[in-house]
Design a protein around this motif. Structure first.
Motif, PDB file in Angstrom:
ATOM      1  N   ARG A 111       8.367  27.094  25.536  1.00  0.00           N
ATOM      2  CA  ARG A 111       7.894  27.197  24.156  1.00  0.00           C
ATOM      3  C   ARG A 111       6.694  28.135  24.083  1.00  0.00           C
ATOM      4  N   GLU A 143       5.238  28.778  18.263  1.00  0.00           N
ATOM      5  CA  GLU A 143       6.290  27.830  17.899  1.00  0.00           C
ATOM      6  C   GLU A 143       5.749  26.439  17.611  1.00  0.00           C
ATOM      7  N   LEU A 144       4.517  26.160  18.028  1.00  0.00           N
ATOM      8  CA  LEU A 144       3.982  24.812  17.904  1.00  0.00           C
ATOM      9  C   LEU A 144       3.767  24.447  16.442  1.00  0.00           C
ATOM     10  N   ARG A 188       8.319  21.196  20.022  1.00  0.00           N
ATOM     11  CA  ARG A 188       7.326  21.969  19.287  1.00  0.00           C
ATOM     12  C   ARG A 188       6.093  21.150  18.910  1.00  0.00           C
TER      13      ARG A 188
END
Length: 321
Positions: free
Chosen positions: A281, A285-286, A245
């Motif tokens: 991802r 979500e980062l 992430r």
């Protein structure tokens, strides 16, 4: 607490000198659509102007030919490689062939010396250690190449590249009547060998044994590679340990900040699972890159050759403002 078993070392690809302009200098192809032909010609005109500005107009056709023949410039994870290789390239392009030739050979010897000096204490049990354990520098290329090959440092083909470069070095630095008539040829050959050595052994991406396969847009080190002496000495000092992430924020001075969660829930993941998590991802979500970082977010400062975990604090306004 950080769950390191769910993280991998990220290899930054954005430090160093990188030039792919030679790849855009191919001839226009007849089968291309007209708008593509025009775009290609306009791009080439811009590149020609930049080369003329960088290297001068005198004997420009010769400089352009040298620029094309030298080809693109790879980027090494070792900063001095990029600096010295850039100087070799510049000398070749402006027709200073003997300085380019001797510079490439000297850079090859410098790379060998750094490899031996930085790695020999990790190979004290190997037979060739006794040949290199006391010296502070090495001009015997064969002994250095043999030792590094015996220690399984080199990727396939790299030892042969060094051996070929040594042959050019020996006939160029020690008197040989051929050198005067083959200076350009040998300068180009030695520079291309250095390029292949950098790409094959010191790249920030590729198919080398230490990279996780199949990650999109970024390269990470395999878990088992973290104990490899070469990787530990040349890669890990500049690679932040991150989970899937992580996010990057580039700074105006050329450095970068990496934001990551301090911990990741769950059990250990293998390299294939890490690659899947990274590739799948989603943007939401980062980890946030807002300043100061949210609780539970750790930050890494990336500069040339160094990754350092840092604490970021935004200064509060003073009472006078």
């Amino acid at each position: 607490m950080t769950n390191a078993n769910r993280k991998r070392y990220f290899v930054p690809p954005f430090f160093g000198f990188w030039d792919t302009r030679p790849r855009s200098l191919d001839e226009v192809q007849d089968h291309w659509e007209e708008n593509i032909k025009k775009q290609h010609r306009d791009n080439q005109a811009s590149i020609f102007a930049s080369i003329r500005q960088e290297y001068g107009s005198d004997r420009f056709e010769h400089k352009l030919e040298n620029f094309k023949d030298f080809g693109y410039v790879p980027m090494s994870i070792v900063s001095y490689h990029n600096l010295f290789f850039h100087q070799v390239r510049r000398a070749f392009i402006v027709e200073s062939y003997y300085p380019a030739l001797t510079g490439a050979c000297a850079l090859g010897e410098r790379i060998l010396n750094h490899l031996i000096l930085d790695l020999r204490n990790s190979h004290t049990s190997k037979p060739n250690y006794k040949l290199v354990h006391r010296k502070r520098s090495f001009d015997n290329w064969k002994a250095a190449i043999t030792a590094l090959d015996d220690w399984a440092v080199f990727e396939p083909g790299i030892a042969a590249k060094f051996a070929e470069l040594e042959r050019i070095r020996n006939r160029s630095l020690h008197f040989s009547p051929e050198t005067a008539s083959k200076t350009r040829q040998d300068a180009l050959s030695s520079a291309l060998l250095i390029k292949q050595i950098i790409e094959g052994q010191f790249s920030s991406f590729g198919s080398q044994r230490w990279f996780i396969r199949g990650t999109k847009g970024a390269c990470f080190l395999k878990r088992e590679a973290e104990s490899d002496p070469f990787v530990r000495n040349f890669y890990l000092p500049q690679c932040p340990l991150v989970g899937y992430r992580y996010a990057i924020d580039f700074l105006p001075n050329g450095a970068a900040l990496v934001f990551d969660s301090e911990s990741y829930a769950g059990d250990e993941v293998d390299d294939d699972e890490f690659a899947r998590l990274h590739n799948e991802r989603a943007v939401d979500e980062l980890v946030s890159t807002i300043m100061p970082p949210d609780p539970g977010v750790i930050t890494w400062l990336l500069t040339t050759g160094k990754a350092e975990q840092v604490t970021l604090i935004r200064a509060l306004p003073s009472a006078a403002t």
